[in-house]
Design an enzyme around this catalytic site. Structure first.
Site, PDB file in Angstrom:
ATOM      1  N   CYS A  83       1.800   4.717   0.345  1.00  0.00           N
ATOM      2  CA  CYS A  83       2.879   3.488   0.557  1.00  0.00           C
ATOM      3  C   CYS A  83       4.243   4.214   0.676  1.00  0.00           C
ATOM      4  O   CYS A  83       4.756   4.521   1.837  1.00  0.00           O
ATOM      5  CB  CYS A  83       3.305   2.859  -0.478  1.00  0.00           C
ATOM      6  SG  CYS A  83       3.939   0.748   0.184  1.00  0.00           S
ATOM      7  N   HIS A 193      -2.919   1.000  -0.856  1.00  0.00           N
ATOM      8  CA  HIS A 193      -2.503   1.215  -2.052  1.00  0.00           C
ATOM      9  C   HIS A 193      -3.978   1.435  -3.119  1.00  0.00           C
ATOM     10  O   HIS A 193      -5.178   1.457  -3.397  1.00  0.00           O
ATOM     11  CB  HIS A 193      -2.243   0.560  -3.142  1.00  0.00           C
ATOM     12  CG  HIS A 193      -0.127  -0.437  -2.604  1.00  0.00           C
ATOM     13  ND1 HIS A 193       0.464   0.940  -3.573  1.00  0.00           N
ATOM     14  CD2 HIS A 193      -0.141  -0.424  -2.461  1.00  0.00           C
ATOM     15  CE1 HIS A 193       1.461   0.400  -2.384  1.00  0.00           C
ATOM     16  NE2 HIS A 193       1.235  -0.602  -1.984  1.00  0.00           N
ATOM     17  N   GLU A 195      -4.930   2.986  -5.384  1.00  0.00           N
ATOM     18  CA  GLU A 195      -5.318   2.747  -7.392  1.00  0.00           C
ATOM     19  C   GLU A 195      -5.454   0.877  -7.144  1.00  0.00           C
ATOM     20  O   GLU A 195      -5.935   0.427  -8.629  1.00  0.00           O
ATOM     21  CB  GLU A 195      -3.871   3.085  -7.452  1.00  0.00           C
ATOM     22  CG  GLU A 195      -2.783   2.270  -7.386  1.00  0.00           C
ATOM     23  CD  GLU A 195      -1.826   2.883  -6.149  1.00  0.00           C
ATOM     24  OE1 GLU A 195      -2.406   3.018  -4.614  1.00  0.00           O
ATOM     25  OE2 GLU A 195      -0.753   1.622  -6.155  1.00  0.00           O
TER      26      GLU A 195
END
Lengths: 213, 252
Positions: A83, A193, A195
């Site tokens: 990001c 992202h 994650e």
């Protein structure tokens, strides 16, 4: 032992990144969220996350004296930007007219109002928030086991526009086609992202931990 | 193309997921980690936790819930319910929430939206708007589960919270909430067309077709539902298959 440093410069919560990396790394790896340049220097791999506004991120990074450690890691060890962590690798951002780290040539741009229309004519919203497809622009070890056009979770209003087209590892369509992943040598960096991207994201993190650039 | 999102919503009371049956009785519906994981497996795009814990002694339990879920479920998590201050927002984000939803506190003190988004970024701040129709084509904002009128026009309020820095709007029709008659599509469309940030439609989902209507007719960016998923009537995957069959882009 594989040691992974997640660089913390005080901009928001890194718990999700830490937990996702731990989840795929297993007990044999050591994952450390750190703002200590020495820990970054000693790690085998470095994750450079980021959220919020890029001017704030740059300021906090400088305040903690982390610039040399980030540049050093980006020059020689497996390095994953996420990001704003991806955006900061570039020369300059339109967000707050701020200079980045200049690892890569190019500009960070805001989604242009004029392009924010879907094929059906409806208006596209900014931030670009949600699950979108990533077209793999070139083969890469970090795409292993991830199908082309897989969906990842995005939340951002700015995107990177690299000057060197060879840098582009993935693209995504949102009004326009923008660069959603870049790769060169030991660096891989993404706008989305991993994650927060369920199995596709975890697979990318797994690939990063196994990567031998 | 960006997928339209399906978001299961879990009510959490003192650390347990609860289901309301006819709005009276709250039944224990399990461990939040287990339930969240099940929705993740079904392909939920995000999960929203609504903390309905009444006792102030037990309010911090939600932080532990968020911590545990964020360790095991790797999709975005939104948490709302009783969020009053920027400090509340920060504590939830630090526990592992990706977004925090602010409702009554935003009405009482709109500055909290500006302060919170300035501190943690717009992308983390959802403003929840509960609205009731007051005349054809006009909706008013209510607080406290639809009991307290605020005098605010819902569309104008949506624009205002956008300008204050909200990154997303969670829009609930108090007329439809719990009815299973479908979203208030007029309200959803009026708000969605009025703002440039994503709008999540909520309140009234009784079948899968309602979810698709929220997107195609209400122009919502995401749809939120609780009971149709909780009671095992339908899975998130079934909802997505139906939406895809109706030409809506989803993550499947």
């Amino acid at each position: 032992m594989n040691s992974i440093a997640v660089i913390d410069y005080g901009m928001g919560n890194l718990r999700s990144v830490e937990k996702a990396v731990e989840h795929v790394a297993g007990p044999s790896a050591r994952v450390e969220v750190t703002s200590d340049p020495a820990v970054v220097a000693g790690a085998d791999r470095v994750v450079f996350p980021g959220q919020g506004a890029m001017p704030d991120c740059m300021r906090e990074l400088e305040l903690r004296g982390l610039r040399p450690a980030v540049l050093e890691a980006a020059a020689r060890k497996p390095f994953l930007g996420i990001c704003i962590g991806q955006q900061m690798l570039f020369e300059h951002s339109q967000e707050g007219d701020v200079a980045g780290l200049g690892v890569f040539a190019g500009e960070v741009r805001r989604f242009p109002e004029a392009a924010m229309h879907a094929p059906d004519g409806s208006r596209l919203k900014v931030p670009h928030m949600g699950w979108n497809r990533v077209r793999q622009a070139k083969p890469h070890a970090l795409w292993a086991g991830i199908e082309d056009d897989a969906r990842f979770y995005f939340v951002h209003s700015y995107y990177v526009d690299p000057r060197d087209a060879d840098l582009v590892a993935g693209t995504t369509g949102y009004g326009l086609s923008f660069t959603s992943a870049v790769a060169r040598a030991n660096i891989f960096a993404v706008q989305f992202h991993p994650e927060k991207s369920a199995e596709a994201g975890l697979q990318l993190l797994r690939n990063f931990l196994a990567w031998q650039p | 193309m960006l997928a339209k999102r399906i978001i299961p919503c879990l009510d959490v009371n003192a650390g347990r997921v609860v289901k309301g049956v006819n709005f009276v009785e709250l039944r224990d519906a399990g461990d939040p980690v287990e339930v969240a994981r099940r929705y993740d497996d079904q392909g939920a795009d995000e999960i929203t936790f609504l903390d309905i814990t009444a006792s102030s002694d037990a309010r911090d339990i939600i932080l532990h819930v968020v911590e545990q879920v964020a360790e095991q479920v790797f999709i975005p998590l939104t948490v709302g319910g009783g969020v009053r201050t920027v400090d509340d927002v920060r504590r939830l984000l630090n526990a592992g929430a990706d977004k925090v939803s602010i409702n009554t506190a935003a009405v009482n003190n709109p500055q909290v939206v500006a302060d919170a988004s300035g501190k943690v970024g717009s992308q983390c701040i959802v403003v929840a708007i509960d609205a009731k129709q007051v005349e054809p084509g006009r909706w008013e904002v209510f607080t406290h589960g639809g009991r307290n009128p605020t005098g605010l026009d819902a569309v104008a309020w949506a624009r205002q919270v956008e300008s204050l820095g909200a990154g997303e709007i969670l829009l609930t029709s108090m007329d439809r909430d719990g009815t299973k008659n479908g979203f208030d599509l007029g309200l959803t469309r009026a708000v969605s067309d009025a703002v440039r940030i994503p709008v999540i439609a909520s309140g009234g989902v009784g079948n899968l077709s309602h979810l698709a209507d929220g997107v195609s007719e209400g122009r919502a960016d995401a749809v939120l539902a609780a009971s149709i998923f909780h009671f095992g009537e339908h899975t998130v995957r079934e909802a997505k298959e139906l939406m895809r069959a109706r030409g809506i882009e989803v993550r499947l």
